[in-house]
Write a protein that holds these residues in place. Structure first.
Motif, PDB file in Angstrom:
ATOM      1  N   ALA A 110      33.909 -16.847  -0.665  1.00 10.72           N
ATOM      2  CA  ALA A 110      32.663 -16.540   0.050  1.00 10.72           C
ATOM      3  C   ALA A 110      32.771 -15.249   0.858  1.00 10.72           C
ATOM      4  CB  ALA A 110      32.250 -17.705   0.942  1.00 10.72           C
ATOM      5  N   ILE A 145      27.682  -8.046  -7.023  1.00 14.08           N
ATOM      6  CA  ILE A 145      26.284  -8.477  -6.956  1.00 14.08           C
ATOM      7  C   ILE A 145      25.431  -7.650  -7.920  1.00 14.08           C
ATOM      8  CG2 ILE A 145      24.260  -8.690  -5.441  1.00 14.08           C
ATOM      9  CD1 ILE A 145      26.493 -10.738  -4.862  1.00 14.08           C
ATOM     10  N   LEU A 176      32.767 -12.311  -1.596  1.00 17.88           N
ATOM     11  CA  LEU A 176      31.481 -12.167  -2.269  1.00 17.88           C
ATOM     12  C   LEU A 176      30.411 -11.574  -1.353  1.00 17.88           C
ATOM     13  CD1 LEU A 176      31.342 -15.499  -4.286  1.00 17.88           C
ATOM     14  CD2 LEU A 176      31.612 -13.209  -5.215  1.00 17.88           C
ATOM     15  N   CYS A 198      21.720 -18.880  -7.502  1.00 21.70           N
ATOM     16  CA  CYS A 198      22.726 -19.934  -7.365  1.00 21.70           C
ATOM     17  C   CYS A 198      23.902 -19.438  -6.513  1.00 21.70           C
ATOM     18  CB  CYS A 198      23.205 -20.387  -8.749  1.00 21.70           C
ATOM     19  SG  CYS A 198      24.288 -21.824  -8.716  1.00 21.70           S
ATOM     20  N   TYR A 199      24.336 -18.207  -6.741  1.00 21.72           N
ATOM     21  CA  TYR A 199      25.420 -17.631  -5.944  1.00 21.72           C
ATOM     22  C   TYR A 199      25.013 -17.549  -4.474  1.00 21.72           C
ATOM     23  CZ  TYR A 199      27.876 -16.351 -10.207  1.00 21.72           C
ATOM     24  OH  TYR A 199      28.534 -16.394 -11.404  1.00 21.72           O
ATOM     25  N   GLN A 247      23.234 -20.621 -15.245  1.00 22.83           N
ATOM     26  CA  GLN A 247      23.750 -20.699 -13.876  1.00 22.83           C
ATOM     27  C   GLN A 247      24.721 -19.557 -13.584  1.00 22.83           C
ATOM     28  OE1 GLN A 247      21.686 -22.113 -12.347  1.00 22.83           O
ATOM     29  NE2 GLN A 247      22.424 -24.044 -11.560  1.00 22.83           N
ATOM     30  N   ILE A 254      26.831 -19.246  -1.274  1.00 21.74           N
ATOM     31  CA  ILE A 254      27.404 -18.353  -0.268  1.00 21.74           C
ATOM     32  C   ILE A 254      26.754 -18.605   1.087  1.00 21.74           C
ATOM     33  CG2 ILE A 254      27.616 -15.939   0.463  1.00 21.74           C
ATOM     34  CD1 ILE A 254      27.889 -15.263  -2.564  1.00 21.74           C
ATOM     35  N   ILE A 261      30.346 -22.482  -9.827  1.00 24.59           N
ATOM     36  CA  ILE A 261      29.935 -21.410  -8.916  1.00 24.59           C
ATOM     37  C   ILE A 261      30.153 -21.836  -7.473  1.00 24.59           C
ATOM     38  CG2 ILE A 261      27.938 -20.115  -8.035  1.00 24.59           C
ATOM     39  CD1 ILE A 261      26.915 -20.127 -10.973  1.00 24.59           C
ATOM     40  N   ILE A 272      21.695 -15.306  -9.942  1.00 24.91           N
ATOM     41  CA  ILE A 272      22.108 -14.784  -8.638  1.00 24.91           C
ATOM     42  C   ILE A 272      21.634 -15.705  -7.517  1.00 24.91           C
ATOM     43  CG2 ILE A 272      20.117 -13.280  -8.273  1.00 24.91           C
ATOM     44  CD1 ILE A 272      23.719 -12.335  -7.503  1.00 24.91           C
ATOM     45  N   MET A 284      26.068  -8.824 -11.474  1.00 27.40           N
ATOM     46  CA  MET A 284      25.409 -10.110 -11.694  1.00 27.40           C
ATOM     47  C   MET A 284      23.899  -9.931 -11.851  1.00 27.40           C
ATOM     48  SD  MET A 284      27.672 -12.287 -12.085  1.00 27.40           S
ATOM     49  CE  MET A 284      26.504 -13.601 -12.295  1.00 27.40           C
ATOM     50  N   ALA A 330      32.471 -19.950  -4.914  1.00 28.72           N
ATOM     51  CA  ALA A 330      31.890 -19.453  -3.662  1.00 28.72           C
ATOM     52  C   ALA A 330      32.662 -19.988  -2.468  1.00 28.72           C
ATOM     53  CB  ALA A 330      30.413 -19.836  -3.568  1.00 28.72           C
TER      54      ALA A 330
END
Length: 175
Positions: free
Chosen positions: A46, A56, A49, A102-103, A96, A107, A38, A100, A59, A42
């Motif tokens: 980034a 989003i 995203l 973790c993202y 993971q 980011i 991830i 969300i 996810m 990212a």
């Protein structure tokens, strides 16, 4: 952010409580691997995203469903439950991928924070963030193992509280 309660830290704690540190390493390795993948994605995407509300939302849907699934299994487990379904590498990895938090961690961390000197390079910042994230989940796993005696005495209450926290995490994704 790495040490605050979330889906991965709660699962790490439950795994530490029910299986101990050594038997929870597969779960933590899966989480670390997912975190690294991830983080790399990212780093590459980034900008996209940050401006992809559809991604989003998808996810959040997947993450909410997976958290509900995990909450159910935590709620019905017992201390003698030897099932490895919540302590596997795959569980950690999938958790993971649907996490969300973790993202957002990557980011935000890779996009908003820069450090002077050696840590100003993207690969080293990414590695630093993964190491900090792994330290967070391992800390929760060790904490869970330390609470093992209390867990065995009050496992039903603790399991229901952890399951409720997982459900809360799923609902909190939508705030």
């Amino acid at each position: 952010m790495s040490f605050t309660p979330g889906p991965n830290t709660i699962m790490a704690m439950v795994s530490g409580q029910t299986r101990g540190l050594s038997h929870s390493l597969r779960l933590n390795l899966g989480m670390a691997s997912g975190m690294a993948v991830i983080g790399a994605a990212a780093a590459l995407f980034a900008g996209w995203l940050q401006h992809a509300p559809t991604f989003i939302t998808i996810m959040k849907l997947i993450g909410s469903a997976y958290l509900a699934y995990l909450a159910y299994h935590v709620a019905i487990s017992t201390p003698s439950d030897q099932s490895s379904s919540t302590a596997s590498f795959t569980t950690g990895l999938l958790l993971q991928f649907t996490n969300i938090k973790c993202y957002l961690y990557f980011i935000t961390g890779l996009g908003a924070f820069t450090l002077p000197g050696l840590l100003s390079t993207l690969p080293l910042r990414l590695l630093t963030m993964v190491v900090i994230g792994v330290a967070g989940t391992l800390t929760w796993t060790v904490g869970g193992q330390l609470l093992n005696r209390v867990y065995h005495a009050h496992y039903r209450l603790i399991n229901w509280l952890v399951a409720a926290l997982l459900v809360f995490s799923a609902l909190d994704l939508w705030r």
